[in-house]
Design an enzyme around this catalytic site. Sequence first.
Site, short mmCIF file in Angstrom:
data_model
loop_
_atom_site.label_atom_id
_atom_site.label_comp_id
_atom_site.label_asym_id
_atom_site.label_seq_id
_atom_site.Cartn_x
_atom_site.Cartn_y
_atom_site.Cartn_z
CG ASP A 178 7.97 41.93 10.41
OD1 ASP A 178 8.15 40.89 9.75
OD2 ASP A 178 7.90 41.93 11.65
NE ARG A 223 9.69 24.22 9.96
CZ ARG A 223 10.61 24.77 10.75
NH1 ARG A 223 11.89 24.46 10.60
NH2 ARG A 223 10.27 25.62 11.70
CE LYS A 224 15.48 27.76 5.52
NZ LYS A 224 16.89 27.81 5.05
#
Length: 260
Positions: A178, A223-224
Amino acid sequence: MLGHIARRLGRMQHVSVGLKGVSLQQLLSKETHRHPQSSLETHRSISTVSLWPFSSQPRDFSQPNSSWSPEMRKVYDHYNALSFPDTENGEEKKGPWRKLPSYNRSIKYATGGIHLSKLIQAKARLFTRNVKEQGATFEYVVFVNKEEKRCVCVFQAGHLLEGAPGHVHGGAIATMIDTVTGTLAGFLSGPIMTANLSIDYRSPMPLDSVVLIHSSLDRIERRKTYITCKVTSTDESKLYTEATALFVSIGVGHLFGSRN
């Protein structure tokens, strides 16, 4: 007062691209133009904070230290050498890689961020940088290749990250995935937050081992930002983990708007 300042900063959506190249003084100047009296009070508060007895230069935790194994140092030196300018046909050419600094709070990347971090939850610390003992948990450094839209992280898993005896906890591996995929997404797209993380564990990772976490851009859709990732041995002969990640771009106000 602090909550008032945080809410005011949260409404400043015009810096949602990332605060890059925008100083705290510039932000205050714009705000002063609209609200002279209240902004003067804010300016005085921040000026007072800037005089606190803290270092004005945040510490970069991605520097070599005594806990690094020879393997960790060797791989670091390899990518670090690729970051230095090279001379070609008499002209200086930048290396393809860039070493990214790593602080104990992400907000310190922004210009003026060291002051903001003292105003907003001053005791908060980045999860991977909150243990003082060097090498005990997450020891890592990230290099990014802007042209190829990918990055590589050299990661040494410390003895406090144990899951199954003698091996790294799956949650610790997920944390690093992450962290690294988010670093690349943020570098390419500005302020982001994790929307989805899908991980396939292929092989147990021994404690104190040194691995490479490779991340690359898959695609950007409005936005991704979609990132792919794999974790391998330093010679890339062994695959430990594979993952895909989705990040959503946000305005800076999202980082401050929840404060009371």
